[in-house]
Motif scaffolding. Structure first.
Motif, PDB file in Angstrom:
ATOM      1  N   PRO A  12       0.839  -1.204   0.000  1.00  0.00           N
ATOM      2  CA  PRO A  12       0.000   0.000   0.000  1.00  0.00           C
ATOM      3  C   PRO A  12       0.870   1.248   0.000  1.00  0.00           C
ATOM      4  O   PRO A  12       1.831   1.351   0.757  1.00  0.00           O
ATOM      5  CB  PRO A  12      -0.786  -0.121   1.313  1.00  0.00           C
ATOM      6  CG  PRO A  12      -0.721  -1.572   1.677  1.00  0.00           C
ATOM      7  CD  PRO A  12       0.605  -2.045   1.174  1.00  0.00           C
ATOM      8  N   GLN A  13       0.521   2.214  -0.849  1.00  0.00           N
ATOM      9  CA  GLN A  13       1.302   3.438  -0.962  1.00  0.00           C
ATOM     10  C   GLN A  13       0.450   4.643  -0.604  1.00  0.00           C
ATOM     11  O   GLN A  13      -0.770   4.615  -0.670  1.00  0.00           O
ATOM     12  CB  GLN A  13       1.847   3.594  -2.379  1.00  0.00           C
ATOM     13  CG  GLN A  13       2.841   2.526  -2.784  1.00  0.00           C
ATOM     14  CD  GLN A  13       3.285   2.684  -4.220  1.00  0.00           C
ATOM     15  OE1 GLN A  13       2.964   1.903  -5.081  1.00  0.00           O
ATOM     16  NE2 GLN A  13       4.050   3.746  -4.472  1.00  0.00           N
ATOM     17  N   GLY A  14       1.107   5.722  -0.254  1.00  0.00           N
ATOM     18  CA  GLY A  14       0.417   6.967   0.061  1.00  0.00           C
ATOM     19  C   GLY A  14      -0.017   7.008   1.514  1.00  0.00           C
ATOM     20  O   GLY A  14      -0.468   6.013   2.087  1.00  0.00           O
ATOM     21  N   ARG A  15       0.125   8.175   2.123  1.00  0.00           N
ATOM     22  CA  ARG A  15      -0.210   8.306   3.540  1.00  0.00           C
ATOM     23  C   ARG A  15      -1.679   8.036   3.807  1.00  0.00           C
ATOM     24  O   ARG A  15      -2.038   7.371   4.784  1.00  0.00           O
ATOM     25  CB  ARG A  15       0.164   9.715   4.021  1.00  0.00           C
ATOM     26  CG  ARG A  15       1.663   9.988   4.009  1.00  0.00           C
ATOM     27  CD  ARG A  15       1.981  11.342   4.600  1.00  0.00           C
ATOM     28  NE  ARG A  15       3.410  11.608   4.598  1.00  0.00           N
ATOM     29  CZ  ARG A  15       3.975  12.687   5.111  1.00  0.00           C
ATOM     30  NH1 ARG A  15       3.205  13.614   5.695  1.00  0.00           N
ATOM     31  NH2 ARG A  15       5.279  12.852   5.057  1.00  0.00           N
ATOM     32  N   LEU A  16      -2.545   8.554   2.942  1.00  0.00           N
ATOM     33  CA  LEU A  16      -3.980   8.382   3.162  1.00  0.00           C
ATOM     34  C   LEU A  16      -4.364   6.913   3.088  1.00  0.00           C
ATOM     35  O   LEU A  16      -5.092   6.402   3.950  1.00  0.00           O
ATOM     36  CB  LEU A  16      -4.770   9.198   2.144  1.00  0.00           C
ATOM     37  CG  LEU A  16      -6.309   9.092   2.261  1.00  0.00           C
ATOM     38  CD1 LEU A  16      -6.758   9.564   3.645  1.00  0.00           C
ATOM     39  CD2 LEU A  16      -6.975   9.911   1.158  1.00  0.00           C
ATOM     40  N   GLY A  17      -3.873   6.222   2.061  1.00  0.00           N
ATOM     41  CA  GLY A  17      -4.226   4.820   1.909  1.00  0.00           C
ATOM     42  C   GLY A  17      -3.740   3.978   3.082  1.00  0.00           C
ATOM     43  O   GLY A  17      -4.465   3.111   3.572  1.00  0.00           O
ATOM     44  N   VAL A 163       7.850   3.274   1.328  1.00  0.00           N
ATOM     45  CA  VAL A 163       8.261   2.966   2.698  1.00  0.00           C
ATOM     46  C   VAL A 163       8.904   4.180   3.365  1.00  0.00           C
ATOM     47  O   VAL A 163       8.549   4.561   4.472  1.00  0.00           O
ATOM     48  CB  VAL A 163       9.223   1.761   2.714  1.00  0.00           C
ATOM     49  CG1 VAL A 163       9.996   1.703   4.028  1.00  0.00           C
ATOM     50  CG2 VAL A 163       8.450   0.466   2.523  1.00  0.00           C
ATOM     51  N   ARG A 164       9.863   4.798   2.676  1.00  0.00           N
ATOM     52  CA  ARG A 164      10.602   5.898   3.289  1.00  0.00           C
ATOM     53  C   ARG A 164       9.690   7.086   3.606  1.00  0.00           C
ATOM     54  O   ARG A 164       9.752   7.665   4.688  1.00  0.00           O
ATOM     55  CB  ARG A 164      11.741   6.346   2.368  1.00  0.00           C
ATOM     56  CG  ARG A 164      12.693   7.357   3.001  1.00  0.00           C
ATOM     57  CD  ARG A 164      13.764   7.823   2.037  1.00  0.00           C
ATOM     58  NE  ARG A 164      14.526   6.713   1.482  1.00  0.00           N
ATOM     59  CZ  ARG A 164      14.361   6.243   0.238  1.00  0.00           C
ATOM     60  NH1 ARG A 164      13.479   6.811  -0.565  1.00  0.00           N
ATOM     61  NH2 ARG A 164      15.075   5.231  -0.197  1.00  0.00           N
ATOM     62  N   SER A 165       8.823   7.430   2.660  1.00  0.00           N
ATOM     63  CA  SER A 165       7.983   8.611   2.850  1.00  0.00           C
ATOM     64  C   SER A 165       6.855   8.378   3.853  1.00  0.00           C
ATOM     65  O   SER A 165       6.253   9.344   4.340  1.00  0.00           O
ATOM     66  CB  SER A 165       7.379   9.043   1.507  1.00  0.00           C
ATOM     67  OG  SER A 165       6.568   8.017   0.966  1.00  0.00           O
ATOM     68  N   SER A 166       6.557   7.113   4.170  1.00  0.00           N
ATOM     69  CA  SER A 166       5.428   6.828   5.068  1.00  0.00           C
ATOM     70  C   SER A 166       5.867   6.489   6.483  1.00  0.00           C
ATOM     71  O   SER A 166       5.023   6.196   7.336  1.00  0.00           O
ATOM     72  CB  SER A 166       4.598   5.667   4.505  1.00  0.00           C
ATOM     73  OG  SER A 166       5.357   4.471   4.491  1.00  0.00           O
ATOM     74  N   ILE A 167       7.177   6.538   6.763  1.00  0.00           N
ATOM     75  CA  ILE A 167       7.657   6.111   8.075  1.00  0.00           C
ATOM     76  C   ILE A 167       7.002   6.904   9.199  1.00  0.00           C
ATOM     77  O   ILE A 167       6.419   6.341  10.131  1.00  0.00           O
ATOM     78  CB  ILE A 167       9.190   6.236   8.150  1.00  0.00           C
ATOM     79  CG1 ILE A 167       9.854   5.165   7.279  1.00  0.00           C
ATOM     80  CG2 ILE A 167       9.680   6.102   9.601  1.00  0.00           C
ATOM     81  CD1 ILE A 167      11.361   5.315   7.165  1.00  0.00           C
ATOM     82  N   ASP A 168       7.084   8.221   9.134  1.00  0.00           N
ATOM     83  CA  ASP A 168       6.594   9.041  10.245  1.00  0.00           C
ATOM     84  C   ASP A 168       5.086   8.892  10.429  1.00  0.00           C
ATOM     85  O   ASP A 168       4.602   8.741  11.559  1.00  0.00           O
ATOM     86  CB  ASP A 168       6.964  10.503  10.024  1.00  0.00           C
ATOM     87  CG  ASP A 168       8.467  10.744  10.133  1.00  0.00           C
ATOM     88  OD1 ASP A 168       9.130  10.004  10.886  1.00  0.00           O
ATOM     89  OD2 ASP A 168       8.975  11.647   9.451  1.00  0.00           O
ATOM     90  N   SER A 169       4.331   8.925   9.343  1.00  0.00           N
ATOM     91  CA  SER A 169       2.877   8.808   9.464  1.00  0.00           C
ATOM     92  C   SER A 169       2.476   7.413   9.932  1.00  0.00           C
ATOM     93  O   SER A 169       1.544   7.266  10.730  1.00  0.00           O
ATOM     94  CB  SER A 169       2.192   9.144   8.134  1.00  0.00           C
ATOM     95  OG  SER A 169       2.644   8.301   7.096  1.00  0.00           O
ATOM     96  N   ASP A 170       3.168   6.378   9.449  1.00  0.00           N
ATOM     97  CA  ASP A 170       2.880   5.014   9.914  1.00  0.00           C
ATOM     98  C   ASP A 170       3.092   4.894  11.416  1.00  0.00           C
ATOM     99  O   ASP A 170       2.271   4.311  12.137  1.00  0.00           O
ATOM    100  CB  ASP A 170       3.791   4.007   9.207  1.00  0.00           C
ATOM    101  CG  ASP A 170       3.179   3.447   7.932  1.00  0.00           C
ATOM    102  OD1 ASP A 170       2.109   3.947   7.524  1.00  0.00           O
ATOM    103  OD2 ASP A 170       3.769   2.530   7.343  1.00  0.00           O
ATOM    104  N   ILE A 171       4.221   5.423  11.896  1.00  0.00           N
ATOM    105  CA  ILE A 171       4.517   5.335  13.326  1.00  0.00           C
ATOM    106  C   ILE A 171       3.452   6.058  14.134  1.00  0.00           C
ATOM    107  O   ILE A 171       2.950   5.556  15.143  1.00  0.00           O
ATOM    108  CB  ILE A 171       5.912   5.921  13.619  1.00  0.00           C
ATOM    109  CG1 ILE A 171       7.011   5.067  12.977  1.00  0.00           C
ATOM    110  CG2 ILE A 171       6.149   6.031  15.121  1.00  0.00           C
ATOM    111  CD1 ILE A 171       7.142   3.683  13.544  1.00  0.00           C
ATOM    112  N   ASP A 172       3.069   7.266  13.697  1.00  0.00           N
ATOM    113  CA  ASP A 172       2.052   8.029  14.424  1.00  0.00           C
ATOM    114  C   ASP A 172       0.709   7.302  14.430  1.00  0.00           C
ATOM    115  O   ASP A 172       0.050   7.197  15.470  1.00  0.00           O
ATOM    116  CB  ASP A 172       1.888   9.417  13.798  1.00  0.00           C
ATOM    117  CG  ASP A 172       3.116  10.298  13.992  1.00  0.00           C
ATOM    118  OD1 ASP A 172       3.923   9.988  14.902  1.00  0.00           O
ATOM    119  OD2 ASP A 172       3.285  11.268  13.240  1.00  0.00           O
ATOM    120  N   ASN A 173       0.303   6.791  13.266  1.00  0.00           N
ATOM    121  CA  ASN A 173      -0.995   6.124  13.180  1.00  0.00           C
ATOM    122  C   ASN A 173      -1.010   4.812  13.964  1.00  0.00           C
ATOM    123  O   ASN A 173      -1.996   4.480  14.635  1.00  0.00           O
ATOM    124  CB  ASN A 173      -1.353   5.850  11.716  1.00  0.00           C
ATOM    125  CG  ASN A 173      -1.590   7.127  10.932  1.00  0.00           C
ATOM    126  OD1 ASN A 173      -2.032   8.130  11.489  1.00  0.00           O
ATOM    127  ND2 ASN A 173      -1.295   7.099   9.650  1.00  0.00           N
TER     128      ASN A 173
END
Length: 453
Positions: A12-17, A163-173
């Motif tokens: 899955p790609q993109g912060r929203l998805g 993966v790289r661009s979603s690290i921070d948002s993944d951790i927060d969510n």
């Protein structure tokens, strides 16, 4: 389950998805818990939040979704599983263990898009052969074997897209999801784990950094021909792709059928390496996955072959005080100085001065059991000793009696992860190690002095 048995699934790609997936996961877990609570109330039971949320069905759903998402989602799940493993029921520990094994590979079309972006369209013409099916897949990327037109055999690690661009948002969510009652034992320091996961993920997603770490590790082992490491290939390495020479070798577990003296020598090499990682190099490969160790047979060598070391994304150092404090702990333990062990344990962070005295005594009793073989010395048969099981039983008993868990600093968890993984590997090899030759405090003191610690 090996990577060959897994079904390719798009990352899955993109912060929203990715956020919606985590939100859906939380809703599903909450819905299951609510339904179970209603059923219990209808039968006159008084439901408890941990019993409702921490169920095998919810753990299976959590592990499956995190494995499909890969990246920070999977890594944080690994860390929580690593930290909370002694406090989870065995059924849940087994399910969550999936997060420490292979991930789902990405489909060929998604792989092609990543490589088109890294190498440009038409990249396949630069290779004589490129194996589309990965030979390994983990939380950050997957590995393919290829041969260039000029005959070089390469192992090519390809990072999952986004993966790289979603690290921070993944951790927060995921931090919000893991605060669902019962998913993580009380006392587990989630903010510290999340911060550690964030730092670790950014490091592992930096393939140029991994190439540097690989070269630094090679320099530390210069002249040590019992080990073999790959060399990065700069021509095909980019921000999202790490290429290196492919080393023909067997899984390390195949050594289990080798002669006893060969197994024991390999085990001694591996155990000494971990000691040097902490005390001499201050550079430890903290991922003890068996797949990161291979064996290259060589009948011409007296020891029968060489140990191949792979994957340096999780390579890290430690705070300056960690190694000296472990040396103090070791000296006190070998001397039978329980007060000295307690003082060193507090300085390392196993518990606090104000921790409940009964809890302190229980932890010190566990350390007493763990250090018994070191005081006894001589050859230790790692396949036959009952020490790890006795320590695990004490830990489970402690968890049942205590409502809150106490966790050491996250960097200590990574150290434990490596030591625990080393024990499992050496036990799998049915090996013995000479503790007197390996654990010499004066030698460790010299190592620290040589590196200026």
């Amino acid at each position: 389950m090996s990577v060959d048995d897994r079904t390719p699934r798009a990352v899955p790609q993109g912060r929203l998805g990715r956020m919606l997936r985590i939100g859906g996961l939380a809703s599903g877990i909450g819905g299951r818990a609510l339904a179970q609570g209603v059923r219990q109330l209808a039968t006159g039971q008084r439901p408890r939040a941990p019993d409702l949320f921490l169920t095998p069905a919810n753990a299976a759903r959590l592990a499956g979704q995190l494995a499909q998402m890969r990246g920070a989602a999977m890594k944080l799940g690994q860390l929580v599983s690593m930290e909370a493993g002694d406090f989870l029921p065995p059924e849940l520990t087994e399910i969550m263990a999936r997060l420490r094994s292979d991930a789902d590979p990405m489909p060929p079309k998604q792989l092609q898009r990543v490589l088109d972006a890294a190498w440009g369209p038409g990249w396949l013409a630069r290779f004589e052969r490129f194996q589309v099916r990965p030979i390994a897949a983990a939380s950050i990327g997957q590995v393919h074997r290829a041969r260039t037109k000029d005959g070089r055999d390469l192992a090519i690690k390809v990072q999952y897209p986004g993966v790289r661009s979603s690290i921070d948002s993944d951790i927060d969510n995921l931090g919000l999801l893991l605060r669902v009652p019962g998913l993580v034992p009380q006392g587990v320091d989630l903010p510290a784990l999340m911060a550690e996961a964030r730092e670790q993920l950014h490091a592992e997603a930096d393939y140029r950094r991994e190439a540097r770490q690989m070269r630094l590790y090679r320099a530390n082992l210069r002249g040590r021909d019992e080990f073999l490491l790959p060399t990065p290939d700069d021509e095909f390495s980019t921000e999202d792709v790490l290429a290196m020479d492919f080393i023909e070798a067997r899984p390390i577990e195949t050594l289990a059928e080798a002669p006893a003296d060969q197994r024991d020598r390999a085990a001694t090499h591996l155990a000494r390496l971990v000691i040097e990682e902490l005390f001499r190099f201050d550079l430890m490969q903290t991922d003890p996955n068996f797949a990161n160790f291979h064996w290259q047979p060589d009948p011409a060598r007296a020891d029968g072959g060489r140990i191949v070391l792979l994957d340096f994304g999780a390579t890290r150092g430690f705070s300056p005080q960690v190694a000296p404090r472990y040396l103090a702990l070791l000296r006190a333990a070998l001397a039978g100085d329980r007060d000295g062990v307690r003082e060193a344990a507090i300085r390392i962070g196993y518990f606090r001065e104000e921790t409940d005295p009964d809890h302190q005594r229980a932890l010190l009793d566990m350390m007493e059991v763990a250090f018994t073989p070191l005081r006894r010395g001589g050859m230790m048969d790692l396949a036959r000793t009952d020490i790890p099981q006795r320590v695990a039983d004490l830990a489970m008993d402690l968890a049942r009696k205590r409502s809150r868990a106490e966790m050491p600093p996250p960097e200590i968890l990574f150290l434990h992860r490596k030591i625990g993984g080393l024990y499992l590997l050496l036990a799998r090899l049915r090996a013995r190690v000479d503790l007197d030759a390996l654990i010499r405090p004066d030698d460790l003191d010299r190592m620290l002095a040589e590196r200026g610690a």
